[in-house]
Design a protein around this motif. Structure first.
Motif, mmCIF file in Angstrom:
data_model
loop_
_atom_site.group_PDB
_atom_site.id
_atom_site.type_symbol
_atom_site.label_atom_id
_atom_site.label_comp_id
_atom_site.label_asym_id
_atom_site.label_seq_id
_atom_site.Cartn_x
_atom_site.Cartn_y
_atom_site.Cartn_z
ATOM 1 N N VAL A 169 0.830 -1.192 0.000
ATOM 2 C CA VAL A 169 0.000 0.000 0.000
ATOM 3 C C VAL A 169 0.874 1.254 0.000
ATOM 4 O O VAL A 169 1.890 1.314 0.696
ATOM 5 N N SER A 195 -3.444 4.083 -1.613
ATOM 6 C CA SER A 195 -3.812 3.283 -2.781
ATOM 7 C C SER A 195 -2.970 2.016 -2.857
ATOM 8 O O SER A 195 -1.895 1.938 -2.258
ATOM 9 N N VAL A 196 -3.469 1.025 -3.589
ATOM 10 C CA VAL A 196 -2.712 -0.211 -3.765
ATOM 11 C C VAL A 196 -1.553 0.028 -4.725
ATOM 12 O O VAL A 196 -1.733 0.558 -5.814
ATOM 13 N N THR A 200 6.007 2.889 1.082
ATOM 14 C CA THR A 200 4.954 1.884 0.956
ATOM 15 C C THR A 200 4.988 0.951 2.156
ATOM 16 O O THR A 200 6.005 0.858 2.848
ATOM 17 N N TYR A 216 -3.416 -3.945 6.750
ATOM 18 C CA TYR A 216 -4.058 -3.747 5.443
ATOM 19 C C TYR A 216 -4.729 -5.022 4.974
ATOM 20 O O TYR A 216 -5.902 -5.024 4.633
ATOM 21 N N ALA A 218 -7.259 1.046 -2.182
ATOM 22 C CA ALA A 218 -7.445 -0.051 -1.234
ATOM 23 C C ALA A 218 -8.683 0.200 -0.383
ATOM 24 O O ALA A 218 -8.614 0.213 0.834
#
Ligand code: C2E
Ligand code: MG
Ligand code: MG
Ligand code: MG
Length: 300
Positions: free
Chosen positions: A48, A54-55, A263, A269, A293
């Protein structure tokens, strides 16, 4: 009496060691057939982006669905596969399968929120690094799947590269020149010479979970904060991105974001799971082609 109890204890310890050795032996012997029978499978864990949640991509983690012992984690069989050399065909299968999966994700969902390609991270063991076919095999797998090299990140542990000479670094350089990213996995556990980082074709540091544990508490462990701060600043000054492993709580995620890590990956998550689960997070995107995500970042 005490003596016989002690004797029994030794016997028990011996028996356990024997049982473990027998299991190891059995597992080792079963590896080639298991690969042929398709008993291995891959779970994916999302990576993430700490900036916007966001992924960014996913790491491929191999498992063995053993007919008698159930699902075995990689720590149970990767060392055995390393030892016998089966890691080369097994690792190639993992690469092929995860690259195929990454291509499918991309076809279905397009790029990341920031415009880059969704990434797939694949672990490489030392034997694979030493194998002469590594560069050509990787190029072939990418080519056949039609995946751009920049979407692949190969993870090599810091300890595998300790004392690495040019023979070992050359294939990694060639991969980097192709556009494949190389990550230094479990960074911080291998006592590597930091000055060596400069000559390594590495673009990502994956900070070991050991350093992020101290961030689970609030306030965080002040020494761990200093260490992470130092590593992030060193990494960024060398143009390396920092990924953190083992993020289990929201507090930890926030602290690591504030420290400038790029990240993150961890149970907070999502646990490693089937490819559809990573997709589910991507599917929650707010606009087409944007990976968000939504699922895994839902407030808990
Ligand atoms: P790794 O590459 O450092 O992978 C991260 C490990 O941390 C994974 O364990 C993952 O399930 C676990 N993990 C992820 N998030 C959390 C968290 O929040 N908390 C905790 N406590 N753990 C978390 P796993 O799947 O058991 O894999 C163990 C190691 O096996 C990997 O460590 C990697 O070195 C190796 N491995 C896995 N798949 C492959 C493969 O295909 N090839 C090779 N050569 N090695 C592999
Ligand atoms: Mg890894
Ligand atoms: Mg790791
Ligand atoms: Mg690790």
């Amino acid at each position: 009496r005490a003596k016989s109890a002690g004797g029994n204890r030794f016997e028990t310890a011996d028996a356990e060691a024997d049982a473990r050795a027998i299991t190891r032996h059995g597992l080792t012997n079963a590896l080639p057939a298991a690969l042929e029978r398709g008993e291995f499978f891959i779970e994916y864990q999302p990576l993430v982006d700490l900036g916007d949640g966001s992924v960014h991509g996913a790491e491929a983690l191999v498992r063995w669905s053993h007919p008698q012992h159930g699902v075995l984690g990689p720590d149970r069989f990767i060392p055995l596969a390393e030892h016998t050399g089966l890691i080369v065909p097994l690792g190639r299968w993992v690469l092929e399968e995860s690259v195929r999966q990454a291509t499918a994700w991309q076809e279905k969902h397009g790029d990341r929120a920031d415009g880059g390609p969704l990434r797939i991270n694949v672990n490489l063991s030392p034997t694979q690094l030493h194998h002469p076919g590594l560069v050509a095999d990787t190029a072939e797998v990418l080519e056949r799947a039609g995946l751009e090299p920049g979407a692949l990140c190969l993870e090599v542990t810091e300890s595998a590269l300790i004392g690495a000479d040019d023979d070992l670094l050359k294939p990694l350089r060639q991969l980097a020149e192709m556009g494949v990213d190389i990550a230094l996995d479990d960074f911080g556990t291998g006592y590597s010479n930091l000055a060596n980082l400069r000559r390594m074709p590495v673009s990502v540091l994956k900070l070991d979970r050991a350093f992020t544990l101290g961030m689970q508490q609030s306030p965080p462990d002040p020494v761990d904060v200093k260490i992470v701060e130092g590593i992030v600043s060193l990494a960024h000054s060398l143009d390396l991105a920092v990924t953190v492993e083992g993020v289990e709580t929201g507090v930890q995620a926030e602290q690591l974001r504030e420290l400038g890590c790029d990240t993150a990956q961890g149970w907070y998550y999502a646990r490693p799971g089937p490819p559809e689960r990573v997709l589910a997070g991507v599917l929650g995107s707010s606009s087409p082609g944007q990976a968000r995500a939504a699922l895994s970042l839902a407030d808990t």
